[in-house]
Motif scaffolding. Structure first.
Motif, mmCIF file in Angstrom:
data_model
loop_
_atom_site.group_PDB
_atom_site.id
_atom_site.type_symbol
_atom_site.label_atom_id
_atom_site.label_comp_id
_atom_site.label_asym_id
_atom_site.label_seq_id
_atom_site.Cartn_x
_atom_site.Cartn_y
_atom_site.Cartn_z
ATOM 1 N N SER A 1 30.425 34.881 56.361
ATOM 2 C CA SER A 1 31.036 33.569 56.556
ATOM 3 C C SER A 1 32.560 33.614 56.582
ATOM 4 C CB SER A 1 30.587 32.614 55.441
ATOM 5 O OG SER A 1 31.238 32.938 54.221
ATOM 6 N N PHE A 2 33.119 32.529 57.110
ATOM 7 C CA PHE A 2 34.571 32.338 57.084
ATOM 8 C C PHE A 2 35.089 32.359 55.661
ATOM 9 C CE2 PHE A 2 37.288 30.656 60.634
ATOM 10 C CZ PHE A 2 36.576 31.285 61.638
ATOM 11 N N LEU A 3 34.342 31.759 54.744
ATOM 12 C CA LEU A 3 34.794 31.703 53.357
ATOM 13 C C LEU A 3 34.959 33.104 52.794
ATOM 14 C CD1 LEU A 3 35.529 30.093 50.856
ATOM 15 C CD2 LEU A 3 33.094 29.971 50.272
ATOM 16 N N THR A 4 34.001 33.975 53.070
ATOM 17 C CA THR A 4 34.104 35.363 52.623
ATOM 18 C C THR A 4 35.358 36.011 53.190
ATOM 19 O OG1 THR A 4 31.696 35.578 52.482
ATOM 20 C CG2 THR A 4 32.966 37.618 52.624
ATOM 21 N N MET A 5 35.590 35.798 54.476
ATOM 22 C CA MET A 5 36.756 36.376 55.142
ATOM 23 C C MET A 5 38.058 35.867 54.541
ATOM 24 S SD MET A 5 39.099 35.149 57.661
ATOM 25 C CE MET A 5 38.208 34.074 58.775
ATOM 26 N N LEU A 6 38.150 34.556 54.307
ATOM 27 C CA LEU A 6 39.374 33.972 53.764
ATOM 28 C C LEU A 6 39.649 34.461 52.348
ATOM 29 C CD1 LEU A 6 38.923 30.305 55.064
ATOM 30 C CD2 LEU A 6 40.552 32.008 55.914
ATOM 31 N N LEU A 7 38.612 34.638 51.556
ATOM 32 C CA LEU A 7 38.785 35.134 50.193
ATOM 33 C C LEU A 7 39.235 36.585 50.187
ATOM 34 C CD1 LEU A 7 35.707 33.488 48.439
ATOM 35 C CD2 LEU A 7 38.119 32.935 48.076
ATOM 36 N N PRO B 1 36.936 55.072 52.891
ATOM 37 C CA PRO B 1 36.242 53.994 53.594
ATOM 38 C C PRO B 1 36.913 52.637 53.394
ATOM 39 C CG PRO B 1 35.086 54.557 51.612
ATOM 40 C CD PRO B 1 36.193 55.559 51.734
ATOM 41 N N PHE B 2 36.961 51.870 54.461
ATOM 42 C CA PHE B 2 37.525 50.534 54.333
ATOM 43 C C PHE B 2 36.404 49.516 54.437
ATOM 44 C CE2 PHE B 2 37.137 49.501 58.806
ATOM 45 C CZ PHE B 2 37.225 50.740 59.438
ATOM 46 N N LEU B 3 36.653 48.354 53.898
ATOM 47 C CA LEU B 3 35.645 47.316 53.865
ATOM 48 C C LEU B 3 35.660 46.546 55.173
ATOM 49 C CD1 LEU B 3 34.863 45.050 50.873
ATOM 50 C CD2 LEU B 3 35.118 44.029 53.125
ATOM 51 N N ALA B 4 34.493 46.303 55.709
ATOM 52 C CA ALA B 4 34.374 45.519 56.933
ATOM 53 C C ALA B 4 33.340 44.427 56.729
ATOM 54 C CB ALA B 4 33.979 46.411 58.107
ATOM 55 N N PRO C 1 33.978 30.420 44.446
ATOM 56 C CA PRO C 1 33.013 29.845 43.505
ATOM 57 C C PRO C 1 32.529 30.911 42.520
ATOM 58 C CG PRO C 1 32.471 29.283 45.784
ATOM 59 C CD PRO C 1 33.511 30.359 45.834
ATOM 60 N N ARG C 2 32.124 30.464 41.362
ATOM 61 C CA ARG C 2 31.643 31.389 40.336
ATOM 62 C C ARG C 2 30.465 32.213 40.867
ATOM 63 N NH1 ARG C 2 32.104 31.523 34.851
ATOM 64 N NH2 ARG C 2 33.137 29.473 34.879
ATOM 65 N N GLY C 3 30.580 33.527 40.725
ATOM 66 C CA GLY C 3 29.504 34.421 41.158
ATOM 67 C C GLY C 3 29.311 34.498 42.662
ATOM 68 N N TYR C 4 30.319 34.072 43.425
ATOM 69 C CA TYR C 4 30.155 33.965 44.886
ATOM 70 C C TYR C 4 29.790 35.292 45.531
ATOM 71 C CZ TYR C 4 31.286 33.303 49.807
ATOM 72 O OH TYR C 4 31.224 33.278 51.177
ATOM 73 N N PHE C 5 30.509 36.358 45.179
ATOM 74 C CA PHE C 5 30.292 37.623 45.873
ATOM 75 C C PHE C 5 29.045 38.365 45.372
ATOM 76 C CE2 PHE C 5 34.655 37.061 47.352
ATOM 77 C CZ PHE C 5 34.530 37.517 48.663
ATOM 78 N N GLY C 6 28.616 38.058 44.146
ATOM 79 C CA GLY C 6 27.393 38.682 43.654
ATOM 80 C C GLY C 6 27.404 40.176 43.832
ATOM 81 N N ASP C 7 26.424 40.694 44.594
ATOM 82 C CA ASP C 7 26.341 42.135 44.848
ATOM 83 C C ASP C 7 26.929 42.501 46.202
ATOM 84 O OD1 ASP C 7 24.474 41.013 46.495
ATOM 85 O OD2 ASP C 7 22.783 42.231 45.804
ATOM 86 N N PHE C 8 27.826 41.639 46.717
ATOM 87 C CA PHE C 8 28.404 41.863 48.045
ATOM 88 C C PHE C 8 29.027 43.248 48.168
ATOM 89 C CE2 PHE C 8 32.178 41.779 50.826
ATOM 90 C CZ PHE C 8 31.627 41.327 52.009
#
Length: 416
Positions: free
Chosen positions: A193-199, A184-187, A396-403
Motif C-alpha cells: 500500500s501507499f501507507l507502507t511506502m510513505l512510512l 540487500p535492500f528493501l523493496a 498504526p500500532r503493530g502495522y508492520f507486523g511480520d512485514f
C-alpha cells in the motif's frame, strides 16, 4: 476548496491519483480524524498506482560495469543512482538474487577517495585497493573523516588524476559492493500500500524505494521522496489536501530540530569534509557557514557528482574548499547555461508558512530541503522532504507486523 474542473480529465497522473484519494476521503467514517482518514485512504491504494519515474525507468547498471562506465550512465541519464543487476544471476532468479543493491554518485566518489587516503590500522596493507575491495575488507567509510590539512591534497589536478586512474577505469561496480550501504535492500511488491511506502520514506528513513514485480523478478518503479512531494503538489486544491495543507509548519510540529543540531561546514574547510560529514551524520545537505556564523551557501549530497563529471572546473584553485567548490560550480553552470539549484541562494521559509506553501516551493525549486529562519534571517532549523511526509501519515500500532520477516537485513547505515 475543491479543484476546479473536477469533471474534466486530471491535469497529470499525480492529480488523477489525488482524485482517487479524494473519492476515498468522501466515504470514510465521519468519526475518524483527518489524519486517520488519510491513513485509511493511503492504505487502500496499492503502490502500483504510483506513476512511473521517467528518469529511472528501465535504467539499470550491470555488476561488471567499471566505476567510470557507471558514472557515465548516471550522468547521461541525469540521475544520481540506479539499481545494480548481478550479471551472474540466472534468468529465472528472484528479484532479491537478481539485484545486488543501488549504486550512486556519492558512494563511488567517497569509495575512491577512501582508497587514496593513507592506510589506517583498519585498512588492508597489501597495496591493492581493487583486490581489497574484491575481498570486501574495506573498513566503513564513515570511520574516515578528512581533516583541514587534507584541503591542499584535493586540488583540481587531484580530481583529474583520479578520474583518469586505472583504479577508476578498471574497478567494477560489484568490486565495491561490500564497502558501504549496499544490498540487500528493501523493496516493495506492487500490491503493497501507499501507507507502507510513505512510512518507509519517512519514519524508516529510506531515500527511495524500488517496487518489484514478483512474477517478472524485476524492478517496475522507483519511488523517491521527491516524487511523493511532486504528487502532493499536484493535489493542491483537492479537499483532502487543503484540510491538511493549510496548516502552518508550527501547527504540524515542524521543524523537528533545534538550531544547535544543524549540521554545517565552514567555508574554508575541504569540500570533501562536507560530503563525508553528510554521510557520517546521515543528512542530504548542509549549509556553508562563514566564521561569523552567516550562511553563504548550501551543498547537497547530489552535488558530489561534479567531482567526477567536471573535475576540470577546479584548475584555478590550490585547494577545493567548500567556498571554492560553490564558486567553481556556479561559474561552470553559468558558462554552460545549465540549470541547477546551486545557482540559487539558500531557500528559506518561516514557521508561520503553511505546509502547502512549503510543498509547492520544494517542488517548483526541485530541492530536498528548506532552511527555517527567524524574522532577522537567522538560521533556526532545516526541514526536509522526509519531515513533510512524516506529518502526512502515522504508523498504526503493530502495522508492520511480520512485514520485515524474511527480508534480508538492511545495513545499519543504509540510505537507499
Amino acid at each position: 476548496m475543491v479543484m476546479e474542473g473536477r469533471e474534466e480529465s486530471p491535469r497529470s497522473p499525480e492529480a488523477k491519483l489525488g482524485m482517487q484519494v479524494e473519492d476515498l476521503w468522501d466515504i470514510q467514517e465521519p468519526q475518524l480524524s483527518p489524519t486517520e482518514k488519510l491513513n485509511a485512504c493511503f492504505e487502500s491504494i496499492p503502490v502500483s498506482a504510483f506513476p512511473p519515474a521517467p528518469l529511472h525507468q528501465g535504467i539499470e547498471i550491470k555488476s561488471d560495469c567499471s566505476l567510470s562506465e557507471a558514472v557515465q550512465i548516471l550522468a547521461q541519464h541525469k540521475i544520481l543512482s540506479a539499481p545494480v543487476v548481478d550479471v551472474d544471476a540466472p534468468d529465472h532468479a528472484s528479484w532479491i538474487d537478481r539485484y545486488i543493491g543501488i549504486v550512486e554518485f556519492a558512494g563511488i566518489v567517497v569509495w575512491i577517495l577512501h582508497q587514496s587516503e593513507p592506510p589506517s590500522p583498519r585498512s588492508p596493507n597489501d597495496g591493492s585497493a581493487v583486490a581489497a575491495a574484491a575481498k570486501k575488507v574495506i573498513s566503513p567509510l564513515e570511520q574516515e573523516i578528512l581533516g583541514p590539512e587534507s584541503a591542499a591534497a584535493t586540488s583540481g589536478s587531484f580530481f583529474e588524476s583520479l578520474t583518469s586512474s586505472e583504479l577508476y577505469k578498471n574497478t567494477q561496480v560489484r568490486d565495491i559492493s561490500g564497502s558501504f550501504r549496499w544490498a540487500p535492500f528493501l523493496a516493495l511488491q506492487t500490491s503493497n500500500s501507499f501507507l507502507t511506502m510513505l512510512l518507509l520514506l519517512s519514519k524508516y528513513k529510506m531515500k527511495s524505494i524500488p517496487v518489484v514485480d514478483l512474477g517478472e523478478g524485476k524492478i517496475e518503479n522507483i519511488i523517491t521522496q521527491s516524487s511523493v512531494i511532486h504528487m502532493l503538489a499536484e493535489c493542491a486544491g483537492l479537499q483532502w489536501f487543503e484540510r491538511w495543507g493549510t496548516k502552518t509548519l508550527s501547527d504540524l510540529g515542524l521543524p523537528m530540530m533545534s538550531p544547535a543540531s544543524i549540521v554545517k561546514v565552514y567555508e574554508e574547510e575541504p569540500v570533501l569534509q562536507a560530503f563525508k560529514l553528510m554521510r557520517k551524520k546521515r543528512v542530504g545537505g548542509i549549509p556553508v557557514i562563514q566564521k561569523s556564523g552567516k550562511a553563504v551557501g548550501h551543498i547537497s549530497l547530489r552535488d558530489i557528482h561534479f567531482l567526477l563529471t567536471a573535475p576540470e572546473i577546479y584548475h584555478d584553485y590550490r585547494s577545493i574548499t567548500a567556498k571554492n567548490f560553490l564558486t567553481a560550480v556556479r561559474n561552470y553552470l553559468e558558462k554552460h547555461e545549465e540549470f541547477s539549484t546551486m545557482l540559487s541562494n539558500m531557500v528559506t521559509c518561516k514557521k508561520d508558512n503553511t505546509i502547502k506553501d512549503l510543498i509547492l516551493l520544494l517542488d517548483s525549486k526541485k530541492i530536498n530541503r528548506v532552511y527555517v529562519v527567524d524574522n532577522d534571517g537567522n538560521l533556526e532549523a532545516v526541514i526536509t522532504l522526509r519531515d513533510i511526509i512524516s506529518r502526512l501519515v502515522h504508523e498504526p500500532r503493530g502495522y508492520f507486523g511480520d512485514f520485515f520477516d524474511g527480508i534480508l537485513p538492511v545495513p545499519q547505515d543504509c540510505r537507499v
